[in-house]
Design an enzyme around this catalytic site. Structure first.
Site, PDB file in Angstrom:
ATOM      1  N   HIS A  43      32.701  22.639  -3.508  1.00 41.98           N
ATOM      2  CA  HIS A  43      32.515  21.269  -2.985  1.00 41.98           C
ATOM      3  C   HIS A  43      31.346  21.219  -2.564  1.00 41.98           C
ATOM      4  CE1 HIS A  43      37.026  22.085  -2.080  1.00 41.98           C
ATOM      5  NE2 HIS A  43      37.173  21.077  -2.732  1.00 41.98           N
ATOM      6  N   SER A 213      40.426  25.420  -4.339  1.00 37.21           N
ATOM      7  CA  SER A 213      41.034  25.798  -2.771  1.00 37.21           C
ATOM      8  C   SER A 213      42.109  26.515  -2.912  1.00 37.21           C
ATOM      9  CB  SER A 213      41.264  24.413  -2.163  1.00 37.21           C
ATOM     10  OG  SER A 213      40.094  23.537  -1.934  1.00 37.21           O
TER      11      SER A 213
END
Ligand SMILES: Nc1ncnc2c1ncn2[C@@H]1O[C@H](COP(=O)(O)OP(=O)(O)OP(=O)(O)O)[C@@H](O)[C@H]1O
Ligand SMILES: CC(C)(CO)[C@@H](O)C(=O)[O-]
Ligand code: BAL
Length: 351
Positions: A43, A213
């Site tokens: 990210h 994630s």
């Protein structure tokens, strides 16, 4: 990239619009990085790409919103990892709305507002205040779309909402979610959003596993909940399959199986670049690498829907190719317990 000061945390739509207006008045371009939080270096690489996306000054805002509209009721909305406090420490400006939908449950059955297609938004009973969905009709069908039926209409819709609220000049998406990136590019083109979409390269762990994630669910703690699997693992010698990580540590074992995805893609890419470019053969080779990655009895229990391998697709349309004789992407999805991992590799210049 850690924020040097307290992040600007924006929680409602009006404040978000005002933030963008202020940044524009300061002469900055506005860049949006849409995420679902639980941030990792993948990210943060998008945040860096956003900051570098224009020659002039850029104000970057990261949205954090776990969108119920893209999860089917059978999927992992309720267990999706979250750590807002940790995320905020990594960012300068964050849009984290508590909800992005109009909720107005009217007691209708869970038939959904779109021909019986139900997401967690509709299932919650409060989603009927929202009934407008964006569908990128062809691109959303194959690959992840075939196993996640509401995923792309949910993604396209929420990203369009974010675009309307944030009003960015630039948006950055990761190529790890390759089809998602292409779906958003097509939506932007077809619906005339004046936004430049940047596709950012996959960031990997040192051992090549693509950051994600959901990788947190590959951890020892999660795995140890399944005592049966652990016991099974202890009683079988997965080493006989040449698994280098397997020393009776279940998490190592599953991790090495996860690593087999990137290994299979490296091998497939090398084969294609060496002229072995039949898609079926490439696909068979990938399945073989994944199959050899572990003990088959554990794998049978641990893998649902064994492997979703798509060797090879045309780069933009994602239409399947018989041969890698033009720019292509090879996509793989596999289940590890309750976690679905996706990976891909682009072949820009086949021989
Ligand atoms: N390893 C990575 N490299 C590059 N971009 C990534 C990587 N992981 C995620 N992204 C991108 O970050 C954006 C937000 O993704 P998201 O918040 O769903 O995280 P994720 O790690 O992909 O989670 P998930 O486990 O749900 O797939 C998406 O555009 C995604 O493609
Ligand atoms: C693009 C996105 C933020 C939409 O919810 C999500 O699908 C994601 O994080 O990749
Ligand atoms: N990374 C894409 C979000 C999802 O899988 O739901």
């Amino acid at each position: 990239m850690a924020a040097a000061h307290e992040p600007e945390v924006i929680r409602d739509k009006a404040a978000m619009r005002a933030w963008t207006r202020r940044r524009r008045a300061e002469g900055k371009a506005v860049a949006l990085v849409p995420t679902m939080g639980y941030l990792h270096n993948g990210h943060l690489s998008l945040v860096s790409a956003a900051a570098a996306a224009s020659a002039g000054p850029v104000a970057v805002v990261v949205s954090i919103y776990v969108n119920p509209g893209q999860f089917a009721p059978t999927e992992d909305l309720t267990t999706y990892p979250s750590d807002l406090a940790g995320d905020l420490r990594k960012l300068a400006a964050v849009f984290c709305p508590p909800d992005l939908y109009v909720r107005a449950g009217d007691g209708r059955p869970d038939a959904g507002s779109s021909g019986g297609t139900v997401s967690c938004l509709e299932q919650a009973g409060g989603g009927y205040g929202h009934e407008t969905w964006i569908r990128v009709e062809q691109l959303e069908k194959g690959l992840c779309g075939s196993s996640r039926p509401v995923f792309f209409r949910g993604v396209a819709t929420v990203v369009a909402k974010l675009f309307n609220i944030v009003d960015p000049d630039i948006a950055v998406l990761g190529k790890k979610d390759y089809q998602q990136w292409r779906v958003i590019c097509r939506m932007v083109r077809d619906l005339d959003f004046a936004i430049e979409i940047i596709g950012s390269e996959i960031v990997r762990e040192a051992d090549c596993l693509a950051m994600s994630s959901r990788n947190v669910h590959l951890s020892r703690e999660e795995r140890e909940k399944d005592n049966n699997l652990k016991a099974l693992h202890r009683t079988r010698s997965a080493r006989k399959n040449g698994n280098p990580c397997c020393k009776c540590r279940y998490d190592d074992f599953v991790h090495s199986m996860a690593l087999s995805i990137s290994r299979s893609l490296v091998n497939a890419r090398t084969a294609a670049l060496n002229g072995n470019n039949h898609s079926q053969q490439i696909q068979d080779q990938i399945v073989q690498t994944l199959t050899e990655a572990g003990d088959s009895s554990i794998k049978q229990r641990n893998f649902r829907n064994p492997f979703d391998v798509n060797a090879d697709c045309e780069l933009e349309s994602l239409v399947p190719l018989e041969r890698v004789d033009r720019p292509a992407v090879i996509c793989v999805a596999t289940w590890f317990g309750k976690v679905r991992l996706i990976e891909n590799t682009e072949i820009q210049a086949p021989p």
